[in-house]
Enzyme design. Structure first.
Site, PDB file in Angstrom:
ATOM      1  N   ASP A  18     -12.132   4.696   2.394  1.00 63.53           N
ATOM      2  CA  ASP A  18     -11.110   5.679   2.379  1.00 63.53           C
ATOM      3  C   ASP A  18     -10.566   6.476   3.824  1.00 63.53           C
ATOM      4  O   ASP A  18     -11.823   6.576   4.568  1.00 63.53           O
ATOM      5  CB  ASP A  18     -11.277   6.857   1.377  1.00 63.53           C
ATOM      6  CG  ASP A  18     -10.212   7.587   0.714  1.00 63.53           C
ATOM      7  OD1 ASP A  18      -9.106   7.475   1.162  1.00 63.53           O
ATOM      8  OD2 ASP A  18     -10.488   8.556   0.050  1.00 63.53           O
ATOM      9  N   ASN A  20      -7.776   5.881   5.747  1.00 62.25           N
ATOM     10  CA  ASN A  20      -6.892   5.341   6.822  1.00 62.25           C
ATOM     11  C   ASN A  20      -5.546   6.050   6.965  1.00 62.25           C
ATOM     12  O   ASN A  20      -5.325   6.210   8.125  1.00 62.25           O
ATOM     13  CB  ASN A  20      -6.157   3.947   6.121  1.00 62.25           C
ATOM     14  CG  ASN A  20      -7.627   2.830   6.062  1.00 62.25           C
ATOM     15  OD1 ASN A  20      -8.491   3.212   6.702  1.00 62.25           O
ATOM     16  ND2 ASN A  20      -7.542   1.885   5.437  1.00 62.25           N
ATOM     17  N   GLY A  21      -5.276   6.532   5.868  1.00 63.92           N
ATOM     18  CA  GLY A  21      -3.744   7.385   6.064  1.00 63.92           C
ATOM     19  C   GLY A  21      -3.946   8.578   6.761  1.00 63.92           C
ATOM     20  O   GLY A  21      -3.066   8.958   7.786  1.00 63.92           O
ATOM     21  N   HIS A  35      -4.112   1.550   8.290  1.00 63.06           N
ATOM     22  CA  HIS A  35      -4.565   0.403   7.833  1.00 63.06           C
ATOM     23  C   HIS A  35      -4.957  -0.709   8.602  1.00 63.06           C
ATOM     24  O   HIS A  35      -5.933  -1.411   8.537  1.00 63.06           O
ATOM     25  CB  HIS A  35      -3.679  -0.271   6.614  1.00 63.06           C
ATOM     26  CG  HIS A  35      -3.278   0.727   5.568  1.00 63.06           C
ATOM     27  ND1 HIS A  35      -4.609   1.602   4.708  1.00 63.06           N
ATOM     28  CD2 HIS A  35      -2.238   1.336   4.855  1.00 63.06           C
ATOM     29  CE1 HIS A  35      -3.799   2.274   4.061  1.00 63.06           C
ATOM     30  NE2 HIS A  35      -2.615   2.336   4.104  1.00 63.06           N
ATOM     31  N   LEU A 129     -24.289 -13.814   4.079  1.00 62.45           N
ATOM     32  CA  LEU A 129     -23.692 -12.464   3.478  1.00 62.45           C
ATOM     33  C   LEU A 129     -22.855 -13.027   2.528  1.00 62.45           C
ATOM     34  O   LEU A 129     -21.749 -13.938   2.723  1.00 62.45           O
ATOM     35  CB  LEU A 129     -22.704 -11.760   4.692  1.00 62.45           C
ATOM     36  CG  LEU A 129     -22.045 -10.384   4.104  1.00 62.45           C
ATOM     37  CD1 LEU A 129     -23.206  -9.318   3.570  1.00 62.45           C
ATOM     38  CD2 LEU A 129     -21.342  -9.926   5.176  1.00 62.45           C
ATOM     39  N   ARG A 179     -18.815   5.986   0.365  1.00 66.54           N
ATOM     40  CA  ARG A 179     -17.250   6.165   0.388  1.00 66.54           C
ATOM     41  C   ARG A 179     -16.899   7.010   1.866  1.00 66.54           C
ATOM     42  O   ARG A 179     -17.627   7.930   1.918  1.00 66.54           O
ATOM     43  CB  ARG A 179     -16.818   7.078  -0.890  1.00 66.54           C
ATOM     44  CG  ARG A 179     -15.473   7.385  -0.800  1.00 66.54           C
ATOM     45  CD  ARG A 179     -14.915   7.959  -1.876  1.00 66.54           C
ATOM     46  NE  ARG A 179     -13.422   8.097  -1.898  1.00 66.54           N
ATOM     47  CZ  ARG A 179     -12.648   7.929  -2.833  1.00 66.54           C
ATOM     48  NH1 ARG A 179     -13.012   7.689  -4.142  1.00 66.54           N
ATOM     49  NH2 ARG A 179     -11.191   8.010  -2.837  1.00 66.54           N
ATOM     50  N   ARG A 185     -15.582  10.530  -5.091  1.00 67.39           N
ATOM     51  CA  ARG A 185     -15.275  10.126  -6.332  1.00 67.39           C
ATOM     52  C   ARG A 185     -15.323   8.631  -6.641  1.00 67.39           C
ATOM     53  O   ARG A 185     -15.397   7.866  -5.459  1.00 67.39           O
ATOM     54  CB  ARG A 185     -13.991  10.578  -6.951  1.00 67.39           C
ATOM     55  CG  ARG A 185     -12.725  10.213  -5.980  1.00 67.39           C
ATOM     56  CD  ARG A 185     -11.406  10.775  -6.691  1.00 67.39           C
ATOM     57  NE  ARG A 185     -10.365  10.688  -5.503  1.00 67.39           N
ATOM     58  CZ  ARG A 185     -10.085  11.943  -4.703  1.00 67.39           C
ATOM     59  NH1 ARG A 185     -10.347  13.048  -5.115  1.00 67.39           N
ATOM     60  NH2 ARG A 185      -9.051  11.606  -3.770  1.00 67.39           N
ATOM     61  N   LEU A 186     -15.209   7.865  -7.549  1.00 70.17           N
ATOM     62  CA  LEU A 186     -15.548   6.623  -7.880  1.00 70.17           C
ATOM     63  C   LEU A 186     -14.335   5.814  -7.775  1.00 70.17           C
ATOM     64  O   LEU A 186     -14.212   4.521  -7.613  1.00 70.17           O
ATOM     65  CB  LEU A 186     -16.508   6.225  -8.922  1.00 70.17           C
ATOM     66  CG  LEU A 186     -17.862   6.817  -8.981  1.00 70.17           C
ATOM     67  CD1 LEU A 186     -18.497   6.308 -10.267  1.00 70.17           C
ATOM     68  CD2 LEU A 186     -18.511   6.142  -7.774  1.00 70.17           C
ATOM     69  N   GLU A 198     -27.116   4.106  -5.443  1.00 67.61           N
ATOM     70  CA  GLU A 198     -27.487   5.472  -4.796  1.00 67.61           C
ATOM     71  C   GLU A 198     -25.911   5.758  -4.294  1.00 67.61           C
ATOM     72  O   GLU A 198     -25.370   4.771  -3.741  1.00 67.61           O
ATOM     73  CB  GLU A 198     -28.397   5.393  -3.715  1.00 67.61           C
ATOM     74  CG  GLU A 198     -29.703   4.877  -4.217  1.00 67.61           C
ATOM     75  CD  GLU A 198     -30.562   6.098  -5.034  1.00 67.61           C
ATOM     76  OE1 GLU A 198     -30.105   7.353  -4.796  1.00 67.61           O
ATOM     77  OE2 GLU A 198     -30.870   5.868  -6.260  1.00 67.61           O
TER      78      GLU A 198
END
Ligand code: FPP
Length: 237
Positions: A18, A20-21, A35, A129, A179, A185-186, A198
């Site tokens: 979260d 970018n904007g 972005h 990975l 985040r 928040r999720l 976690e």
């Protein structure tokens, strides 16, 4: 790096990328520029992750609710995904990164879907990975879809249901959810898979996210005591 906390299977880290904007707006640039810079942060993170003991990395690239954004921003993001797949597939093969895309494909631009399929095929052997990009992804929708597939309403065990939920790109439960961007928040991301994750929230805007931030989040994680609802083991003697 391997510790008592990863059960020997490597860690599953999930990231809500979260900011970018806001990063772009703070510079007087269009959101799309944020972005584009975010895509560079994705590359840095994918490169750093295996060296830090991460074996599965799930990145939230586009939520099913992101279709509500202005058409120009949505097209820019879809274009960026195409560019990323075009450029990064070969690098993934070289670095042993297996790429999977989770989420709905029926609403994606027609050109993007074969590129995803090609990227998944080309990288299928990657063992360093497992990179899972969540595109047109909604955790609630994924749970509803998996529940609808339970045969004859038969109750599944948690393990069976988890397998059904992640059939397209099998992955263990999330160990650490990060985040960026300062919100806590999720946002409909991996709700089932994060049952005992976690949580690590950082004010860093995603385009500024660097290997050191991942390292710091993992250091924080390794100091947590994971109990999964049990009580801590009592030391003998
Ligand atoms: C959230 O920030 C970010 C997104 C909706 C898009 C994430 C996409 C990328 C990181 C770039 C491309 C990804 C790949 C895999 C190539 P926001 O726009 O909501 O930021 P804001 O909260 O500051 O407005």
């Amino acid at each position: 790096m391997r510790t008592h906390t990863d059960n020997g299977r490597g860690l599953h880290v999930a990231i809500i990328m979260d900011g970018n904007g806001r990063w772009a707006e703070a510079r007087g640039w269009p959101r799309e520029a944020g972005h584009r810079a975010g895509a560079d942060a994705v590359r840095r993170t994918v490169e750093a992750a295996p060296k830090l003991g991460v074996r599965t990395l799930t990145l939230y690239a586009f939520s099913s609710d992101n279709w509500k954004r202005p058409a120009r921003e949505v097209s820019a993001l879809m274009r960026l995904f195409r560019i990323y797949l075009g450029r990064e597939t070969a690098r993934c093969v070289e670095n042993g990164v297996r790429l999977s895309v989770i989420g709905r494909r029926d609403r994606l631009p027609a050109l993007l879907v074969p590129m995803i399929e090609q990227g998944e095929r080309a990288t299928a052997g990657g063992a360093n990975l497992h990179l899972r990009l969540a595109v047109d992804y909604s955790s609630r929708e994924a749970i509803l879809h998996a529940a609808g597939r339970l045969r004859g309403g038969r109750a599944a065990t948690r393990e069976e249901f988890a397998r059904l939920l992640n059939e397209a790109a099998p992955a263990p439960d999330v160990d650490l959810l990060i985040r960026s961007g300062g919100e806590q928040r999720l946002s409909d991301f991996l709700l089932w898979e994060c049952a005992y994750a976690e949580l690590h929230f950082t004010p860093r805007m995603w385009p500024d996210f660097a290997a050191g931030d991942l390292e710091a989040a993992l250091a924080d994680y390794h100091h947590r005591q994971r109990r999964f609802g049990a009580v801590p083991a009592v030391k003998a003697g």
